[in-house]
Design a protein around this motif. Structure first.
Motif, mmCIF file in Angstrom:
data_model
loop_
_atom_site.group_PDB
_atom_site.id
_atom_site.type_symbol
_atom_site.label_atom_id
_atom_site.label_comp_id
_atom_site.label_asym_id
_atom_site.label_seq_id
_atom_site.Cartn_x
_atom_site.Cartn_y
_atom_site.Cartn_z
ATOM 1 N N LEU A 1 -1.753 13.072 6.501
ATOM 2 C CA LEU A 1 -1.570 12.124 7.583
ATOM 3 C C LEU A 1 -2.898 11.795 8.255
ATOM 4 N N ILE A 2 -3.716 12.815 8.476
ATOM 5 C CA ILE A 2 -5.022 12.592 9.106
ATOM 6 C C ILE A 2 -5.902 11.713 8.223
ATOM 7 N N CYS A 3 -5.856 11.994 6.907
ATOM 8 C CA CYS A 3 -6.665 11.181 5.988
ATOM 9 C C CYS A 3 -6.184 9.731 5.971
ATOM 10 N N ILE B 1 -10.182 -3.619 4.212
ATOM 11 C CA ILE B 1 -8.776 -3.226 3.945
ATOM 12 C C ILE B 1 -8.643 -2.619 2.564
ATOM 13 N N SER B 2 -9.430 -3.067 1.599
ATOM 14 C CA SER B 2 -9.320 -2.566 0.222
ATOM 15 C C SER B 2 -9.671 -1.081 0.128
ATOM 16 N N VAL B 3 -10.547 -0.642 1.043
ATOM 17 C CA VAL B 3 -10.871 0.799 1.048
ATOM 18 C C VAL B 3 -9.620 1.620 1.354
ATOM 19 N N GLN B 4 -8.827 1.157 2.316
ATOM 20 C CA GLN B 4 -7.572 1.835 2.648
ATOM 21 C C GLN B 4 -6.618 1.805 1.465
ATOM 22 N N LEU B 5 -6.493 0.648 0.834
ATOM 23 C CA LEU B 5 -5.583 0.526 -0.310
ATOM 24 C C LEU B 5 -6.050 1.387 -1.475
ATOM 25 N N MET B 6 -7.352 1.497 -1.683
ATOM 26 C CA MET B 6 -7.866 2.341 -2.754
ATOM 27 C C MET B 6 -7.534 3.806 -2.483
ATOM 28 N N GLY B 7 -7.674 4.227 -1.225
ATOM 29 C CA GLY B 7 -7.321 5.613 -0.885
ATOM 30 C C GLY B 7 -5.849 5.894 -1.105
ATOM 31 N N VAL B 8 -4.984 4.934 -0.754
ATOM 32 C CA VAL B 8 -3.543 5.116 -0.983
ATOM 33 C C VAL B 8 -3.249 5.208 -2.466
ATOM 34 N N PHE B 9 -3.939 4.383 -3.267
ATOM 35 C CA PHE B 9 -3.724 4.406 -4.717
ATOM 36 C C PHE B 9 -4.103 5.770 -5.296
ATOM 37 N N VAL B 10 -5.248 6.313 -4.872
ATOM 38 C CA VAL B 10 -5.661 7.639 -5.336
ATOM 39 C C VAL B 10 -4.639 8.698 -4.918
ATOM 40 N N TRP B 11 -4.116 8.561 -3.718
ATOM 41 C CA TRP B 11 -3.086 9.497 -3.222
ATOM 42 C C TRP B 11 -1.841 9.422 -4.093
ATOM 43 N N LYS C 1 12.294 15.731 4.466
ATOM 44 C CA LYS C 1 11.154 14.915 4.831
ATOM 45 C C LYS C 1 10.376 14.517 3.586
ATOM 46 N N CYS C 2 9.514 13.545 3.773
ATOM 47 C CA CYS C 2 8.595 13.169 2.705
ATOM 48 C C CYS C 2 7.470 14.196 2.627
ATOM 49 N N ASP C 3 6.951 14.350 1.436
ATOM 50 C CA ASP C 3 5.908 15.355 1.235
ATOM 51 C C ASP C 3 4.566 14.810 1.715
ATOM 52 N N ILE C 4 4.457 14.696 3.028
ATOM 53 C CA ILE C 4 3.222 14.242 3.656
ATOM 54 C C ILE C 4 2.771 15.327 4.617
ATOM 55 N N SER C 5 1.721 16.014 4.261
ATOM 56 C CA SER C 5 1.227 17.089 5.108
ATOM 57 C C SER C 5 0.430 16.518 6.270
ATOM 58 N N ASP C 6 0.104 17.393 7.216
ATOM 59 C CA ASP C 6 -0.705 16.954 8.351
ATOM 60 C C ASP C 6 -2.081 16.490 7.896
ATOM 61 N N LEU C 7 -2.645 17.159 6.882
ATOM 62 C CA LEU C 7 -3.945 16.750 6.363
ATOM 63 C C LEU C 7 -3.872 15.367 5.733
ATOM 64 N N SER D 1 7.366 6.162 -0.436
ATOM 65 C CA SER D 1 6.298 5.272 -0.917
ATOM 66 C C SER D 1 5.887 4.291 0.166
ATOM 67 N N PHE D 2 6.869 3.687 0.847
ATOM 68 C CA PHE D 2 6.553 2.769 1.938
ATOM 69 C C PHE D 2 5.782 3.471 3.048
ATOM 70 N N ARG D 3 6.145 4.693 3.364
ATOM 71 C CA ARG D 3 5.436 5.423 4.414
ATOM 72 C C ARG D 3 3.963 5.578 4.061
ATOM 73 N N ARG D 4 3.691 5.950 2.834
ATOM 74 C CA ARG D 4 2.301 6.158 2.431
ATOM 75 C C ARG D 4 1.509 4.851 2.495
ATOM 76 N N ILE D 5 2.150 3.770 2.071
ATOM 77 C CA ILE D 5 1.431 2.484 1.999
ATOM 78 C C ILE D 5 1.186 1.925 3.384
ATOM 79 N N PHE D 6 2.235 1.857 4.193
ATOM 80 C CA PHE D 6 2.153 1.118 5.456
ATOM 81 C C PHE D 6 1.776 1.971 6.656
ATOM 82 N N LEU D 7 1.695 3.303 6.482
ATOM 83 C CA LEU D 7 1.394 4.149 7.629
ATOM 84 C C LEU D 7 0.045 3.791 8.248
ATOM 85 N N GLY D 8 -0.976 3.630 7.436
ATOM 86 C CA GLY D 8 -2.293 3.275 7.968
ATOM 87 C C GLY D 8 -2.686 1.841 7.705
#
Length: 851
Positions: free
Chosen positions: A696-698, A650-660, A688-694, A596-603
């Motif tokens: 990660l790019i998003c 910044i909220s756009v990034q947080l909204m994308g993480v929430f949808v993810w 590993k965490c279930d984070i694909s390359d796609l 969860s932390f990886r998804r939130i703080f990665l970008g």
């Protein structure tokens, strides 16, 4: 099978045509000429019932000759046993009374084709002759001598001969009765089969037996050779093995045609050492010994081959027409068997006599049932039916010549009773020794066995050696006991003796490849070199960022801090801090919280940083663009407005993480494909965490978009005076950051197929984030910290300039730059215009020219 059947009978028809064509030609040439004696090459005894006999009186001839040398024991002893048995039966008042048995005995010459031609004599009486076109000189019809009607045949010795003769006799319902028992080896021990099946030609050419030995050597581990052959061929096979230097290699197993005979092993004892042979249990018939020893040339004229036997047995020559022209010694006729020559009763004499007695007992019961006390043959037995007689033969039961019970089973076979011999060499003397016997079951004395190697253990004889664990047997087509061992390669394990199967995807073969075991699961450890370097950089960055934040907080109201835009600086420092912090969840053991932390703080860290920088560069750009058109300040340039714009981005990034999070909740997976090497021993599953390359790019894509946009604005504001805000440091920061991420892309995605993918990609990502943060921290804040701490005298307020003055200064600077580029010969003109306020009285233009 049908084709073989037709071919056999086609051959028989040709032989019939050849045989009767010769008879017809002979008859038509001169009917008055007396026929040649029919018994020139056969024995004929008159009787009411005639039995046929087929014996190998001579060996197989060579170079086209049908017959070879005389066989004293195998031929003469056996046919004399039949004659002796007939004499006893004819003298027995209780067996076939008033019925005389006769005989017609032929020589097979140990050759199936010759025996087949001879056996046609047995069926002459069953063929009606057409004599309508045959006349005597007087015009009368000729009277043909009626041939003997054979009701049964004793023999033959060789199986090939017996099969050929049985085929033709079966056509005329003549019963062949084999005078000795054959052995069938039925092995139920498992794993015993035939590696090669080779046939010995009827007419072997020179070198044929050498070819047989070479063929046997094609399977060198299959050392046991079972031979069903006559003693002549056995001797030739042993001789070929000796010529090819294979003494001691083969383990010979011989049928009763080898038995305990000396002739096959003469002068090749070492090659035959250890051979296992069998013989039917036999007893010496004393009455036959007395009979045979009393035979002489004068009292045994019925045996047409006895004179030849006499010469062979005593090594002498009988007159001018003797068979031994090279012998200097002449026969006197007074020699005596057993006295002047060695004598030992041949082993099958007992069985020949029992076969004749079996026929006699069957005829006796048939006579009792059909003739009902009629003396001699009654009309019902004048034409004996072969199938009916066979039924009587199978039902006989009597004590044979050796006082043992003679019976037949439903298949017409007598019970097997055999002695098992081994040819052994001890103290340079060779002999056959009994090592066991067969009476309903095998009895074998393993301690009595002796082998050429001197070891008492039974030598191994296999077509192929056993496969090792983890290897499967690939059976040779058509040879079920021969195989090639193939190792189960890759991720296959030995599922059975003949198959390899693929392990489940999350497993690998064990060390023996007899099963599967789970693939070890690994993750990036803190002590790994791939983790130590990123963590070290992150710790330094966190310390540096903390130091800057503390310095700014302590000097919050100083001019430099206020001129930097305190609110946006703290947002930017927060992003820089998050870029360093993300290193730790990226290296930590994957779990629900870590993922969860990886998804939130990665970008998020990059988003904070570049959203703040973008807002800053956009503000500067808008100010100067607005100044070119009007002296009025643009909207949304206040600190509060800047914070709203930044957090909106910044909220756009947080909204994308929430949808993810909603679409795909965070969880861990074990990737077995990443380190699925060709060698299963090196295979590992990566936790590993279930984070694909796609994904990660998003996640990083939005932050990179902000970075690129910020770079564009940095380029547009590059002409702003150096003394105005942070436009140029921001530009250098963005240029360097772009270079870092341009290097990141090929390194990260170019190692997707590497076995070290997890380590390289994690290290590359965390180091790139840390470097991006370090560039921003170093270029934007370290100079300010340097002045705040080391040169506080420079941290003083400057003269306040109006918006119009700022814009005017920037405009003049741009014009002077354009003029400088147009001056020839390197002349440069610089103009500095500074306006203190909006009044014309404060405007001054300073010109300074260099020629």
């Amino acid at each position: 099978n049908h084709i073989k059947f037709l071919l056999n009978y086609f051959v028989l028809l040709i032989l019939f045509f050849h045989y009767f064509l010769n008879i017809s030609l002979y008859q038509r040439t001169d009917p008055l000429t007396p026929p040649a004696p029919e018994n020139a090459h056969s024995i004929r005894l008159d009787g009411d019932i005639i039995l046929g006999g087929l014996f190998p009186v001579h060996s197989r001839g060579e170079r086209g000759a049908p017959c070879g040398e005389l066989k004293k024991e195998k031929g003469i002893h056996r046919l004399e046993a039949m004659l002796f048995a007939i004499d006893l039966i004819n003298k027995d008042p209780d067996l076939l009374p008033n019925v005389t048995l006769g005989a017609r005995i032929l020589d097979t010459c140990s050759r199936d084709t010759y025996a087949l031609e001879q056996s046609l004599t047995f069926v002459q009486a069953l063929i009606e002759r057409d004599s309508t076109d045959v006349r005597c000189a007087s015009g009368e019809q000729p009277i043909f001598a009626k041939p003997d009607k054979i009701i049964g045949v004793i023999g033959a010795a060789a199986s090939s001969v017996s099969i050929m003769v049985a085929n033709i006799l079966r056509l005329f319902k003549v019963i062949p009765v084999y005078g000795w028992r054959w052995v069938g080896l039925g092995v139920e021990m498992g794993g015993v089969c035939i590696a090669q099946s080779l046939k010995i030609p009827r007419e072997p050419r020179p070198g044929e037996f050498d070819k047989i030995i070479l063929r046997l050597l094609e399977t060198p581990n299959a050392r046991a050779v079972v031979m069903f052959a006559n003693e002549d061929d056995i001797r030739r096979v042993l001789d070929a093995a000796k010529r090819n230097n294979q003494t001691g290699h083969f383990l010979w197993v011989g049928s009763d045609s080898w038995g305990s005979k000396i002739s096959p092993v003469v002068q090749q004892e070492s090659v035959a050492e250890g051979a296992i042979t069998i013989l039917p249990k036999r007893a010496s018939i004393e009455a036959f010994d007395r009979y045979f020893k009393s035979r002489s040339l004068s009292n045994n004229r019925r045996n047409v081959w006895f004179a030849e036997f006499w010469e062979e047995n005593f090594g002498c020559k009988l007159g001018m027409h003797g068979k031994r022209p090279g012998s200097p010694k002449k026969c006197t006729g007074l020699e005596k068997v057993g006295r002047d020559s060695t004598y030992e009763q041949e082993g099958k004499v007992q069985f020949v006599m029992d076969a004749v007695y079996a026929m006699a007992h069957a005829l006796h019961r048939m006579h009792r049932d059909l003739c009902l006390g009629y003396p001699g043959l009654c009309p019902r037995m004048s034409n004996i039916d072969g199938k009916e007689l066979l039924g009587y033969i199978r039902n006989v039961s009597f004590n044979g010549s050796a006082k043992t019970l003679v019976v037949f089973n439903e298949n017409g076979d007598a019970p097997g009773r055999y002695d098992i011999y081994q040819y052994q060499i001890t103290n340079r003397s060779a002999e056959y020794r009994i090592i066991g016997h067969w009476t309903d079951q095998l009895h074998l004395n393993m301690n009595a066995m002796q082998w050429a190697s001197g070891d008492s253990s039974v030598p191994a004889s296999v077509c192929s050696l056993p496969c090792q664990t983890g290897e499967r047997k690939k059976v040779v087509k058509g040879v079920p006991c021969c195989w090639h061992c193939e190792r189960c390669e890759g991720y296959h394990y030995q599922a059975s003796e003949f198959t390899c199967q693929l392990c489940p995807y999350e497993q690998r073969p064990d060390q023996n490849r007899t099963g599967c075991q789970p693939i070890p699961i690994i993750k990036l450890e803190w002590y790994s070199p791939w983790a130590v370097a990123p963590v070290f950089i992150a710790i330094l960055g966190i310390l540096a960022t903390t130091f800057v934040v503390v310095t700014f907080v302590r000097h919050n109201d100083t001019p430099i801090v206020r001129a930097s835009g305190r609110e946006m600086s703290y947002v930017l420092l927060t992003g820089i801090f998050l870029c360093y912090v993300i290193t730790f969840p990226m290296i930590a053991a994957p779990g629900l919280v870590v993922c969860s932390f990886r998804r939130i703080f990665l970008g998020l860290g990059m988003c904070f940083s570049y959203a703040a920088l973008l807002t800053k560069t956009n503000r500067i750009h808008r100010i100067f663009e607005q100044g070119k058109r009007s002296v009025a300040a643009p909207r949304f340039i206040s600190p509060a407005s800047q914070l709203v714009i930044t957090f909106s981005l910044i909220s756009v990034q947080l909204m994308g993480v929430f949808v993810w999070f909603v679409a795909d909740p965070p969880h861990t997976v074990v990737d077995y494909g990443e380190q699925r090497t060709q060698d299963p021993e090196n295979a590992r599953g990566v936790l590993k965490c279930d984070i694909s390359d796609l994904s990660l790019i998003c996640s990083l894509g939005y932050s990179i978009l902000l970075m690129v946009t910020c770079t564009v604005y940095a380029i547009k504001t590059r002409g702003v005076p150096e003394t105005f805000n942070e436009a140029k440091p921001i530009g250098f920061t963005m240029y360097t950051t772009c270079i870092i991420w341009l290097a990141f892309i090929p390194i990260f995605f170019g190692t997707a197929q590497s076995a070290e993918r997890m380590y390289i990609q994690t290290a590359t990502l965390t180091v790139s984030l840390s470097l991006s943060a370090s560039v921003s921290l170093g270029m934007l804040y370290m100079p300010k910290v340097y002045i705040i701490i080391l040169h506080p005298e420079q941290n003083v307020p400057k003269r306040k300039r109006s918006f119009k003055a700022i814009v005017t200064a920037a405009t003049v600077t741009n014009k002077l730059s354009q003029l400088a580029s147009e001056r020839p010969n390197g002349e440069v003109k610089t103009e500095l215009c500074e306006s203190v306020d909006n009044s014309s009285e404060y405007r001054r233009l300073l010109y300074h020219a260099h020629c």
